[in-house]
Design a protein around this motif. Structure first.
Motif, PDB file in Angstrom:
ATOM      1  N   PRO A  20       0.824  -1.362  -0.055  1.00 21.37           N
ATOM      2  CA  PRO A  20       0.145   0.003   0.031  1.00 21.37           C
ATOM      3  C   PRO A  20       0.880   1.294   0.017  1.00 21.37           C
ATOM      4  CG  PRO A  20       0.267  -0.880   2.362  1.00 21.37           C
ATOM      5  CD  PRO A  20       0.829  -1.867   1.292  1.00 21.37           C
ATOM      6  N   PHE A  21       2.147   1.052  -0.258  1.00 24.78           N
ATOM      7  CA  PHE A  21       2.845   2.175  -0.349  1.00 24.78           C
ATOM      8  C   PHE A  21       3.257   2.796  -1.886  1.00 24.78           C
ATOM      9  CE2 PHE A  21       4.013   0.075   3.747  1.00 24.78           C
ATOM     10  CZ  PHE A  21       3.396   1.046   4.437  1.00 24.78           C
ATOM     11  N   ASP A  22       2.426   2.463  -2.680  1.00 27.96           N
ATOM     12  CA  ASP A  22       2.856   2.681  -4.123  1.00 27.96           C
ATOM     13  C   ASP A  22       2.428   4.056  -4.708  1.00 27.96           C
ATOM     14  OD1 ASP A  22       0.081   2.193  -3.867  1.00 27.96           O
ATOM     15  OD2 ASP A  22       0.087   0.895  -5.797  1.00 27.96           O
TER      16      ASP A  22
ATOM     17  N   TRP B 282       0.227 -10.525  -1.424  1.00 26.97           N
ATOM     18  CA  TRP B 282      -1.010 -10.874  -0.764  1.00 26.97           C
ATOM     19  C   TRP B 282      -1.340  -9.321  -0.098  1.00 26.97           C
ATOM     20  CZ3 TRP B 282      -0.924 -14.438   4.441  1.00 26.97           C
ATOM     21  CH2 TRP B 282      -2.056 -14.547   4.723  1.00 26.97           C
ATOM     22  N   ILE B 283      -0.471  -8.816   0.443  1.00 23.51           N
ATOM     23  CA  ILE B 283      -0.795  -7.239   0.922  1.00 23.51           C
ATOM     24  C   ILE B 283      -1.228  -6.453  -0.267  1.00 23.51           C
ATOM     25  CG2 ILE B 283       0.441  -5.309   1.512  1.00 23.51           C
ATOM     26  CD1 ILE B 283       2.317  -7.119   3.302  1.00 23.51           C
ATOM     27  N   ARG B 284      -0.649  -6.687  -1.497  1.00 20.64           N
ATOM     28  CA  ARG B 284      -1.197  -5.503  -2.432  1.00 20.64           C
ATOM     29  C   ARG B 284      -2.533  -5.810  -2.764  1.00 20.64           C
ATOM     30  NH1 ARG B 284       0.219  -5.277  -8.842  1.00 20.64           N
ATOM     31  NH2 ARG B 284      -1.451  -4.066  -9.376  1.00 20.64           N
ATOM     32  N   ALA B 285      -3.043  -7.265  -2.765  1.00 17.12           N
ATOM     33  CA  ALA B 285      -4.456  -7.694  -3.138  1.00 17.12           C
ATOM     34  C   ALA B 285      -5.146  -7.051  -1.910  1.00 17.12           C
ATOM     35  CB  ALA B 285      -4.546  -9.231  -3.435  1.00 17.12           C
ATOM     36  N   THR B 286      -4.814  -6.864  -0.802  1.00 22.07           N
ATOM     37  CA  THR B 286      -5.825  -6.709   0.326  1.00 22.07           C
ATOM     38  C   THR B 286      -5.993  -5.105   0.674  1.00 22.07           C
ATOM     39  OG1 THR B 286      -4.715  -8.727   1.143  1.00 22.07           O
ATOM     40  CG2 THR B 286      -6.077  -7.471   2.802  1.00 22.07           C
ATOM     41  N   PHE B 287      -4.849  -4.410   0.718  1.00 18.25           N
ATOM     42  CA  PHE B 287      -4.662  -3.009   1.391  1.00 18.25           C
ATOM     43  C   PHE B 287      -4.766  -1.850   0.320  1.00 18.25           C
ATOM     44  CE2 PHE B 287      -2.234  -5.397   4.607  1.00 18.25           C
ATOM     45  CZ  PHE B 287      -3.355  -5.760   5.305  1.00 18.25           C
ATOM     46  N   PRO B 288      -5.826  -0.869   0.626  1.00 18.40           N
ATOM     47  CA  PRO B 288      -5.727   0.305  -0.354  1.00 18.40           C
ATOM     48  C   PRO B 288      -4.451   1.196   0.172  1.00 18.40           C
ATOM     49  CG  PRO B 288      -7.082   0.538   1.457  1.00 18.40           C
ATOM     50  CD  PRO B 288      -6.850  -0.780   1.764  1.00 18.40           C
ATOM     51  N   ARG B 289      -4.231   2.065  -0.946  1.00 24.29           N
ATOM     52  CA  ARG B 289      -3.099   2.873  -0.780  1.00 24.29           C
ATOM     53  C   ARG B 289      -2.977   4.086   0.487  1.00 24.29           C
ATOM     54  NH1 ARG B 289      -3.295   5.172  -5.965  1.00 24.29           N
ATOM     55  NH2 ARG B 289      -2.784   3.265  -6.615  1.00 24.29           N
ATOM     56  N   TYR B 290      -1.866   4.339   0.931  1.00 23.64           N
ATOM     57  CA  TYR B 290      -1.860   5.553   2.011  1.00 23.64           C
ATOM     58  C   TYR B 290      -1.764   6.601   1.439  1.00 23.64           C
ATOM     59  CZ  TYR B 290      -1.085   2.303   5.982  1.00 23.64           C
ATOM     60  OH  TYR B 290      -1.108   1.418   7.126  1.00 23.64           O
ATOM     61  N   ARG B 291      -2.575   7.735   2.250  1.00 26.04           N
ATOM     62  CA  ARG B 291      -2.190   9.053   1.757  1.00 26.04           C
ATOM     63  C   ARG B 291      -0.806   9.618   2.030  1.00 26.04           C
ATOM     64  NH1 ARG B 291      -6.519  11.070   5.018  1.00 26.04           N
ATOM     65  NH2 ARG B 291      -4.602  12.043   6.335  1.00 26.04           N
TER      66      ARG B 291
ATOM     67  N   ILE C 118      -4.861  -8.116   9.818  1.00 26.58           N
ATOM     68  CA  ILE C 118      -4.850  -9.679   9.574  1.00 26.58           C
ATOM     69  C   ILE C 118      -6.019 -10.119   9.291  1.00 26.58           C
ATOM     70  CG2 ILE C 118      -4.748 -11.688  11.028  1.00 26.58           C
ATOM     71  CD1 ILE C 118      -2.123 -10.372  12.470  1.00 26.58           C
ATOM     72  N   LYS C 119      -7.232  -9.406   9.800  1.00 29.56           N
ATOM     73  CA  LYS C 119      -8.611  -9.424   9.444  1.00 29.56           C
ATOM     74  C   LYS C 119      -8.881  -9.583   7.854  1.00 29.56           C
ATOM     75  CE  LYS C 119     -11.425  -8.431  12.740  1.00 29.56           C
ATOM     76  NZ  LYS C 119     -12.501  -7.610  13.561  1.00 29.56           N
ATOM     77  N   GLY C 120      -7.982  -8.319   7.168  1.00 30.41           N
ATOM     78  CA  GLY C 120      -8.302  -8.259   5.843  1.00 30.41           C
ATOM     79  C   GLY C 120      -7.535  -9.231   5.113  1.00 30.41           C
ATOM     80  N   LEU C 121      -6.287  -9.549   5.563  1.00 26.63           N
ATOM     81  CA  LEU C 121      -5.415 -10.713   4.820  1.00 26.63           C
ATOM     82  C   LEU C 121      -6.126 -11.998   4.808  1.00 26.63           C
ATOM     83  CD1 LEU C 121      -1.893  -9.901   6.190  1.00 26.63           C
ATOM     84  CD2 LEU C 121      -2.720  -9.438   3.680  1.00 26.63           C
TER      85      LEU C 121
END
Lengths: 337, 151
Positions: free
Chosen positions: A213-215, A296-305, B16-19
């Motif tokens: 999410p730091f892209d 996995w992280i890329r598929a899960t989290f949105p980007r930070y401001r 972790i929940k999201g993952l």
């Protein structure tokens, strides 16, 4: 003479392996993220899309090479080469296997006594390639992207450097091979005593390689493509390869420093059964694990401001890394006394 | 409350929940359809490519009543006919169906008194040229010429 031959063969093998690994990392990324989004990913080119990276690479190579008329031509040509070169140079110091690995020839190209320092130093020279590329394009989005990228890399490098100080203190050496040997001697991998450093290192590693999410430097929705917007064809491929090679580098350092490199897990239990597996397989498995977590992280989290990004880097990770360093050194001092 | 929040942040509880959500969807089966290889089931009443039926002698069943053309909401059907001086019946001279405008409502099929125009279940109707979408009677009788997908 024989020494030279061995080194050249090793360089060729590792270079080929990393290039192929980078190509198939893109395939892995598309597959893993596809499955996480309940679809299949590439399926048409070859069996289950296995030839997709080769087709993509071929396409990039035969594409027209465009250099913008308003760009600084020399810098424009030089920038991706700098990025690519430093991304691949790092592999000189990464131990893929122990000194007895690779059938007795040593599982690394060179074991320098300041290996880790060298890796961190070389990896940060890659930033020059990014800012040069953004500036030489003479276009607003690449410039903005490269500025963001450099700000991010510089601020996260500090915390990252301090985070890997912990394992260095434990090992008492900067050599990658010695760090792994220290883990073998200690009987426990460094991610257990250095869990804080491990987490900081991993977060910084994600930020260092400009991954979600730091892209922010290549935020498609804001900046088109970031610093490589104006690049196409083979030059873009160089940037692309450098980025994915950096991912593998960060994973490899994490595997070496925190997860015991080429060592086998639970040698006292599994040792008698799995000792036939060469060390580089364990190393590859560990690197693969980190790469998978990346995707996995890329598929899960949105980007930070951007302000959140800077706040995490300077206000949370840096103090934590310093505290971890202090606590580690005090404990080592106490144990020595 | 604030303490609880802090602890959950430090332990990455939400992350972790999201993952775990993404991991669960990764091991589940894909819901997408691999289109040219596998096709979803087409039901009998699906409204696809139009066809004109012929009688047992191979002649068109159309009686040139013009009802389909009048009923068409987008006016994509043109019927041209002339009166046969002997039988005093209208005979079809030209029938044009413009597929570019057709919205597959099926009104023409519904209104046709002799069940001549019918909508089939074919749905792969892409062409390279716009003029290939304007179908004449003979094309409507044997079906559009289709571009086959080659791997």
């Amino acid at each position: 003479m024989e020494f030279l031959l061995v080194v050249v063969v090793k360089i060729v093998i590792i270079l080929a392996f990393i290039s192929l690994g980078v190509a198939y990392l893109t395939y892995l990324e598309r597959k893993v993220i596809g499955h996480m989004q309940v679809r299949l990913g590439p399926m048409r080119v070859g069996w289950h899309g296995l030839l997709q990276p080769i087709a993509d690479g071929l396409k990039l190579v035969i594409k027209e090479d465009i250099i913008p008329t308003q760009s600084d031509k020399l810098m424009f040509i030089l920038a991706p080469v700098i990025c690519f070169l430093h991304a691949f140079l790092v592999y000189t110091f990464i131990p893929f296997d122990g000194p007895k690995g690779f059938w007795g020839y040593g599982g690394y190209i060179s074991d320098v006594n300041v290996g880790l320092l060298f890796i961190v130093a070389i990896a940060s020279v890659g930033v020059v390639g990014i800012i040069l590329g953004g500036w030489a394009s003479n276009s607003k989005y690449p410039l903005l992207g490269s500025l963001r990228s450099v700000a991010q890399l510089v601020s996260y490098e500090v915390a990252m450097g301090l985070a890997i100080m912990g394992p260095i203190l434990l090992a008492g050496s900067l050599s990658m091979v010695d760090i792994v040997k220290a883990q073998e001697k200690m009987g426990v991998w460094f991610f257990v005593p250095q869990i804080v450093a491990f987490i900081i290192y991993f977060i910084c590693g994600v930020a260092e390689t400009n991954r979600a999410p730091f892209d922010l430097p290549e935020a498609e929705s804001e900046l088109v493509g970031g610093y490589h917007t104006e690049y196409s064809g083979f030059r873009f491929a160089l940037y692309f390869l450098a980025e994915y090679a950096n991912m593998i580098t960060v994973s490899a350092i994490a595997a070496t420093v925190f997860l015991g490199g080429w060592l086998m897990p639970f040698p006292s239990i599994l040792g008698p059964y799995l000792s036939f597996i060469p060390g580089f397989v364990w190393f590859a498995l560990k690197v693969f694990f980190f790469l998978f977590v990346y995707l996995w992280i890329r598929a899960t989290f949105p980007r930070y401001r951007f302000d959140q990004l800077m706040a995490i880097g300077w206000k949370i990770l840096l103090p934590l890394a310093i505290a971890n360093l202090l606590v580690t050194s005090f404990i080592i001092l106490y144990l020595k006394m | 409350m604030r303490m609880k929040e802090l602890v959950s942040k430090v332990l990455f509880v939400d992350l972790i929940k999201g993952l775990s959500v993404t991991f669960k969807s990764m091991v589940s089966h894909a819901v997408t359809e691999q289109y040219p290889k596998e096709r979803s089931k087409i039901y009998e009443r699906f409204r696809g490519e139009p066809r004109m039926a012929v009688d047992e002698n191979g002649k068109t069943k159309c009686i040139a009543c013009n009802l389909c053309a009048m009923n068409c909401p987008v006016g994509c059907i043109t019927v041209e006919a002339e009166r046969d001086p002997e039988t005093k019946k209208r005979v079809l001279t030209r029938y044009v169906f413009d597929m570019q405008r057709c919205l597959f409502c099926g009104f023409c099929e519904e209104i046709c008194p002799v069940n001549c125009i019918q909508l089939t279940t074919d749905y792969e109707m892409s062409q390279y040229d716009r003029k290939d979408f304007v179908l004449e009677l003979n094309e409507l009788e044997k079906g559009m010429e289709k571009i086959k997908y080659k791997k």
